[in-house]
Design a protein around this motif. Structure first.
Motif, PDB file in Angstrom:
ATOM      1  N   ILE A 103       0.850  -1.182   0.000  1.00 21.39           N
ATOM      2  CA  ILE A 103       0.000   0.000   0.000  1.00 21.39           C
ATOM      3  C   ILE A 103       0.892   1.240   0.000  1.00 21.39           C
ATOM      4  O   ILE A 103       1.874   1.307   0.736  1.00 21.39           O
ATOM      5  N   ARG A 117      -5.094  -0.328  -1.880  1.00 20.62           N
ATOM      6  CA  ARG A 117      -5.619  -1.444  -1.095  1.00 20.62           C
ATOM      7  C   ARG A 117      -5.161  -2.759  -1.692  1.00 20.62           C
ATOM      8  O   ARG A 117      -5.062  -2.895  -2.913  1.00 20.62           O
ATOM      9  N   TYR A 150      -5.014  -5.801  -6.780  1.00 21.82           N
ATOM     10  CA  TYR A 150      -4.802  -4.533  -6.096  1.00 21.82           C
ATOM     11  C   TYR A 150      -5.856  -3.524  -6.504  1.00 21.82           C
ATOM     12  O   TYR A 150      -6.297  -3.511  -7.652  1.00 21.82           O
ATOM     13  N   CYS A 151      -6.209  -2.649  -5.580  1.00 24.57           N
ATOM     14  CA  CYS A 151      -7.005  -1.477  -5.886  1.00 24.57           C
ATOM     15  C   CYS A 151      -5.997  -0.351  -6.068  1.00 24.57           C
ATOM     16  O   CYS A 151      -5.170  -0.099  -5.182  1.00 24.57           O
TER      17      CYS A 151
END
Length: 70
Positions: free
Chosen positions: A10, A33, A44-45
């Motif tokens: 992150i 995120r 992944y975000c």
């Protein structure tokens, strides 16, 4: 959240690997995120300053950014 299966962390800056199947804003994206692994590959975000929405992408579509973004 941390996950030892995720290659990126992150807050880290990444580039999306170009694909004809996806239109993405140019420039760097920040990992916002980690998506829990419920498949074969971590996801992944990510967020770009050039877009108003976040994206969810698999790890194989990302590469570590070469230079720092300030």
């Amino acid at each position: 959240m941390t996950d030892r299966l995720h290659q990126f962390k992150i807050g880290e800056w990444v580039d999306i690997i170009p694909s004809t199947l996806r239109s993405a804003a140019p420039g760097r994206y920040q990992i916002v995120r980690l998506i829990p692994c419920d498949s074969n590959e971590p996801r992944y975000c990510i967020r770009s300053t050039n877009e108003k929405h976040d994206r969810v992408v698999p790890e194989h579509d990302l590469r570590r950014a070469e230079e720092a973004v300030v």
